[in-house]
Write a protein that holds these residues in place. Structure first.
Motif, PDB file in Angstrom:
ATOM      1  N   SER A  22       5.562  12.349  -2.755  1.00 46.67           N
ATOM      2  CA  SER A  22       4.525  11.455  -3.280  1.00 46.67           C
ATOM      3  C   SER A  22       5.114  10.069  -3.511  1.00 46.67           C
ATOM      4  N   LYS A  64       0.816  -1.218   0.000  1.00 46.28           N
ATOM      5  CA  LYS A  64       0.000   0.000   0.000  1.00 46.28           C
ATOM      6  C   LYS A  64       0.850   1.269   0.000  1.00 46.28           C
ATOM      7  N   GLY A  65       2.174   1.107  -0.011  1.00 43.77           N
ATOM      8  CA  GLY A  65       3.068   2.237  -0.215  1.00 43.77           C
ATOM      9  C   GLY A  65       3.575   2.919   1.041  1.00 43.77           C
ATOM     10  N   GLU A  68       1.525  12.165  -0.288  1.00 43.12           N
ATOM     11  CA  GLU A  68       0.545  11.555  -1.190  1.00 43.12           C
ATOM     12  C   GLU A  68       0.969  10.104  -1.441  1.00 43.12           C
ATOM     13  N   ILE A  69       0.083   9.154  -1.127  1.00 41.52           N
ATOM     14  CA  ILE A  69       0.459   7.737  -1.165  1.00 41.52           C
ATOM     15  C   ILE A  69      -0.560   6.931  -1.971  1.00 41.52           C
ATOM     16  N   ARG A  70      -0.057   6.169  -2.923  1.00 39.71           N
ATOM     17  CA  ARG A  70      -0.876   5.171  -3.623  1.00 39.71           C
ATOM     18  C   ARG A  70      -0.012   3.941  -3.831  1.00 39.71           C
ATOM     19  N   ASP A 121      -3.585  -1.934  -6.817  1.00 40.60           N
ATOM     20  CA  ASP A 121      -4.559  -1.808  -7.908  1.00 40.60           C
ATOM     21  C   ASP A 121      -3.891  -1.868  -9.285  1.00 40.60           C
ATOM     22  N   GLU A 181       3.814   6.553  -5.654  1.00 40.01           N
ATOM     23  CA  GLU A 181       2.772   5.962  -6.493  1.00 40.01           C
ATOM     24  C   GLU A 181       3.404   5.102  -7.588  1.00 40.01           C
TER      25      GLU A 181
END
Length: 333
Positions: A275, A216-217, A241-243, A247, A277
């Motif tokens: 960030s 999940k980062g 900012e985390i992604r 997915d 992602e």
């Protein structure tokens, strides 16, 4: 010079540190004039404490045989101390924490600083959530707080930023800092589904039984925040900012592959912005690492672009960073 050490955590990394101290004992004496004496070792069950020094070979054998220091015989006294009690009561020059990630560990370090002890750690959350107070307390007490092992294992990115680029202003850092996600994405490129790749990573010990922090980062975000704190200024983790990669689909992987690209979990660090992602990048990019390797691309005003690549995990690699930090704490210039 005789240096006493208190070792908190005797899992893979803790045992790796003990092994290095044991095997390179004479080399440390010849090269640095340092002799290390481990006066306490703590695992989750007990603390072994002896001011005259613990036999590291025997400690490793006991842990290997019984899985717990609490089963040690009569040679050493067995104590049941909290980590903060170890920091307070065990007389040592350096307090070493290689326990699993724990936000509460900052309290142990604050106590160690108050007692005049240096702190060396691989524990990320204290640096993420309590960076300013820890740095200030260590400075006020005139002791060192070192944490090279928190990012990229033994690859010395923290030292590079803290000690080698003193005349440079860092513009940005981009990196792939989580080997678990790189492994999973690399396996998906070979045709495995996400679940199959994750199960393979778990079977090989690359991924934890509960892999959420990685996939999940959050692990990469912790590391990116630490680098922001070091390279720029303290930053709230809430602003990151985390992604994660959970997915990323096989179709995403195939589409990137058809374009000559790969997908990696990329951390981007600029002043006041972090960030993490999944990003599609060319296979020729320095960020296109494979297996469990980590990489960082640092851009600064004077040096331009620096690419730092190395192991992002591993017992020997992490132990390398911990032992190097111990030496930096106590070595006379």
């Amino acid at each position: 010079m005789l240096i006493s050490l208190s070792l908190l955590g005797f899992g893979n990394v803790g045992r790796g540190v003990a092994q290095v101290l044991l095997e390179k004992k004479e080399w440390f004496r010849r090269k640095y004039g340092l002799e290390f004496r481990v006066v306490s070792i703590s695992d989750s069950s007990a603390t072994i404490w002896d001011e005259s020094g613990i036999d590291l070979m025997e400690a490793l054998e006991v842990k290997k045989t019984f899985g717990s220091l609490s089963y040690w015989g009569d040679e050493y006294s067995i104590y049941h101390l909290s980590p903060i009690d170890v920091a307070r009561k065990v007389e040592s020059d350096v307090f070493i924490d290689v326990t699993p990630a724990n936000p509460e560990a900052y309290k142990w370090y604050m106590e160690a600083f108050r007692m005049g002890r240096h702190v060396v750690t691989s524990n990320k959350p204290p640096l993420v959530f309590h960076y300013v107070e820890l740095i200030q307390e260590a400075a006020m007490r005139g002791v060192n707080y070192r944490f090279e092992a928190t990012v990229m294992a033994g690859t010395p990115i923290i030292t590079l930023l803290q000690e080698s680029l003193l005349g440079d202003e860092v513009d940005s850092i981009e990196g792939v800092f989580n080997g678990t996600t790189t492994f999973i994405l690399s396996e998906m490129e070979k045709g495995l589904t996400f679940d199959e790749a994750l199960k393979k990573a778990q079977a090989l010990g690359i991924a934890e039984a509960n892999p959420d922090v990685d996939i999940k980062g959050f692990d990469a975000a912790y590391k990116a925040t630490i680098l922001h704190n070091v390279a720029f200024e303290p930053m709230s983790f809430k602003k990151v900012e985390i992604r994660g990669i959970d997915d990323v689909s096989p179709e995403d992987i195939k589409r990137a592959k058809a374009q000559g690209n790969v997908i990696r979990l990329v951390a981007k660090i600029e002043k006041k912005r972090v960030s993490v992602e999944p990003v599609e990048i060319p296979k020729t990019s320095p960020l296109a690492v494979y297996g469990t390797s980590n990489v960082a691309v640092i851009k600064s005003d004077l040096m331009g672009e620096i690419v730092l690549r190395g192991a992002g995990a591993g017992v020997k690699e992490t132990a390398s960073a911990v032992v190097s930090d111990i030496i930096k704490c106590v070595k006379r210039e």
